[in-house]
Design a protein around this motif. Structure first.
Motif, PDB file in Angstrom:
ATOM      1  N   ALA A  18      44.215  43.473   5.246  1.00 29.41           N
ATOM      2  CA  ALA A  18      42.822  43.862   5.468  1.00 29.41           C
ATOM      3  C   ALA A  18      42.058  43.932   4.152  1.00 29.41           C
ATOM      4  N   LEU A  19      42.703  44.453   3.110  1.00 25.93           N
ATOM      5  CA  LEU A  19      42.066  44.502   1.789  1.00 25.93           C
ATOM      6  C   LEU A  19      41.800  43.099   1.256  1.00 25.93           C
ATOM      7  N   ARG A  20      42.751  42.193   1.422  1.00 23.54           N
ATOM      8  CA  ARG A  20      42.575  40.807   0.961  1.00 23.54           C
ATOM      9  C   ARG A  20      41.443  40.115   1.712  1.00 23.54           C
ATOM     10  N   LEU A  21      41.388  40.336   3.017  1.00 27.49           N
ATOM     11  CA  LEU A  21      40.327  39.709   3.802  1.00 27.49           C
ATOM     12  C   LEU A  21      38.958  40.246   3.395  1.00 27.49           C
ATOM     13  N   ASN A  22      38.879  41.547   3.151  1.00 26.63           N
ATOM     14  CA  ASN A  22      37.620  42.140   2.689  1.00 26.63           C
ATOM     15  C   ASN A  22      37.242  41.590   1.316  1.00 26.63           C
ATOM     16  N   ALA A  23      38.225  41.468   0.425  1.00 31.33           N
ATOM     17  CA  ALA A  23      37.960  40.911  -0.905  1.00 31.33           C
ATOM     18  C   ALA A  23      37.474  39.472  -0.796  1.00 31.33           C
ATOM     19  N   ASN A  24      38.020  38.733   0.171  1.00 30.37           N
ATOM     20  CA  ASN A  24      37.586  37.356   0.386  1.00 30.37           C
ATOM     21  C   ASN A  24      36.131  37.309   0.820  1.00 30.37           C
ATOM     22  N   VAL A  25      35.764  38.192   1.742  1.00 26.40           N
ATOM     23  CA  VAL A  25      34.374  38.248   2.218  1.00 26.40           C
ATOM     24  C   VAL A  25      33.446  38.596   1.055  1.00 26.40           C
ATOM     25  N   GLN A  26      33.831  39.579   0.266  1.00 25.28           N
ATOM     26  CA  GLN A  26      33.000  39.993  -0.871  1.00 25.28           C
ATOM     27  C   GLN A  26      32.866  38.859  -1.897  1.00 25.28           C
ATOM     28  N   SER A  27      33.959  38.164  -2.172  1.00 28.22           N
ATOM     29  CA  SER A  27      33.913  37.060  -3.144  1.00 28.22           C
ATOM     30  C   SER A  27      33.051  35.916  -2.631  1.00 28.22           C
ATOM     31  N   ASN A  28      33.150  35.618  -1.330  1.00 29.41           N
ATOM     32  CA  ASN A  28      32.312  34.567  -0.746  1.00 29.41           C
ATOM     33  C   ASN A  28      30.838  34.934  -0.831  1.00 29.41           C
ATOM     34  N   ALA A  29      30.538  36.203  -0.571  1.00 33.73           N
ATOM     35  CA  ALA A  29      29.150  36.657  -0.669  1.00 33.73           C
ATOM     36  C   ALA A  29      28.659  36.546  -2.108  1.00 33.73           C
ATOM     37  N   GLY A  30      29.524  36.892  -3.044  1.00 36.94           N
ATOM     38  CA  GLY A  30      29.171  36.775  -4.461  1.00 36.94           C
ATOM     39  C   GLY A  30      28.948  35.342  -4.871  1.00 36.94           C
ATOM     40  N   ALA A  31      29.749  34.446  -4.320  1.00 38.71           N
ATOM     41  CA  ALA A  31      29.591  33.025  -4.642  1.00 38.71           C
ATOM     42  C   ALA A  31      28.267  32.495  -4.128  1.00 38.71           C
ATOM     43  N   ALA A  32      27.922  32.856  -2.910  1.00 35.06           N
ATOM     44  CA  ALA A  32      26.660  32.378  -2.327  1.00 35.06           C
ATOM     45  C   ALA A  32      25.469  32.958  -3.072  1.00 35.06           C
ATOM     46  N   PHE A  33      25.526  34.242  -3.395  1.00 37.89           N
ATOM     47  CA  PHE A  33      24.427  34.899  -4.105  1.00 37.89           C
ATOM     48  C   PHE A  33      24.266  34.320  -5.507  1.00 37.89           C
TER      49      PHE A  33
END
Length: 154
Positions: A18-33
């Motif tokens: 769950a932590l890895r999946l959340n980190a993935n979502v956060q990193s993807n959001a950071g990449a798009a931003f």
């Protein structure tokens, strides 16, 4: 008791997933931003965030496969048998008795069940590789020179 230990390890690994999946979502959001707001040609923040997101995703996929393997694993009794995946061994080293469960993943994970702390080790670890194939009442020596006695296997 052994199934309760496996279930506790699965729960701990699912928390990590769950932590890895959340980190993935956060990193993807950071990449798009970062890509949308890049101010300079050499601003690699978005690229780095995307690379990090991919790493989290790959780790999550690997972890999901390992969790599925653990869920499908049949719990066996290793009393009087050679230590293999799924075995629990109680080992005395330097006067302390510790419990270890040999699994294909989750190395270093500690769980407490019925008042006993069990540490997960893998066959690739120094202790795991020394335990594999042994039976109870056997002596082991780690590469560090530390010696131990296998007190019980189940």
């Amino acid at each position: 008791m052994k199934q309760a230990i496996v279930d506790a390890v699965i729960a701990a690994l699912e928390q990590e997933l769950a932590l890895r999946l959340n980190a993935n979502v956060q990193s993807n959001a950071g990449a798009a931003f970062s890509a949308a707001g890049a101010e300079k040609q050499r601003d690699t923040t978005g690229y780095e965030a995307a690379h990090l997101a991919r790493g989290h995703a790959m780790h999550a996929i690997h972890l999901r496969h390992r969790i599925d393997e653990l869920k499908a694993m049949e719990v066996e009794d290793f009393t009087g048998q050679e230590i293999d995946l799924g075995a629990i061994a109680e080992v005395e080293m330097d006067g302390a008795v510790d419990g270890y469960m040999l699994l294909n993943c989750g190395g270093g994970t500690e769980v407490e069940v019925d008042g006993k702390t069990i540490t997960v080790i893998t066959p690739e670890s120094p202790l795991g590789s020394r335990l594999m194939g042994n039976i109870e009442a056997g002596f082991i020596e780690l590469p560090s020179g530390l010696e131990g006695i296998i007190l019980d296997v189940y």
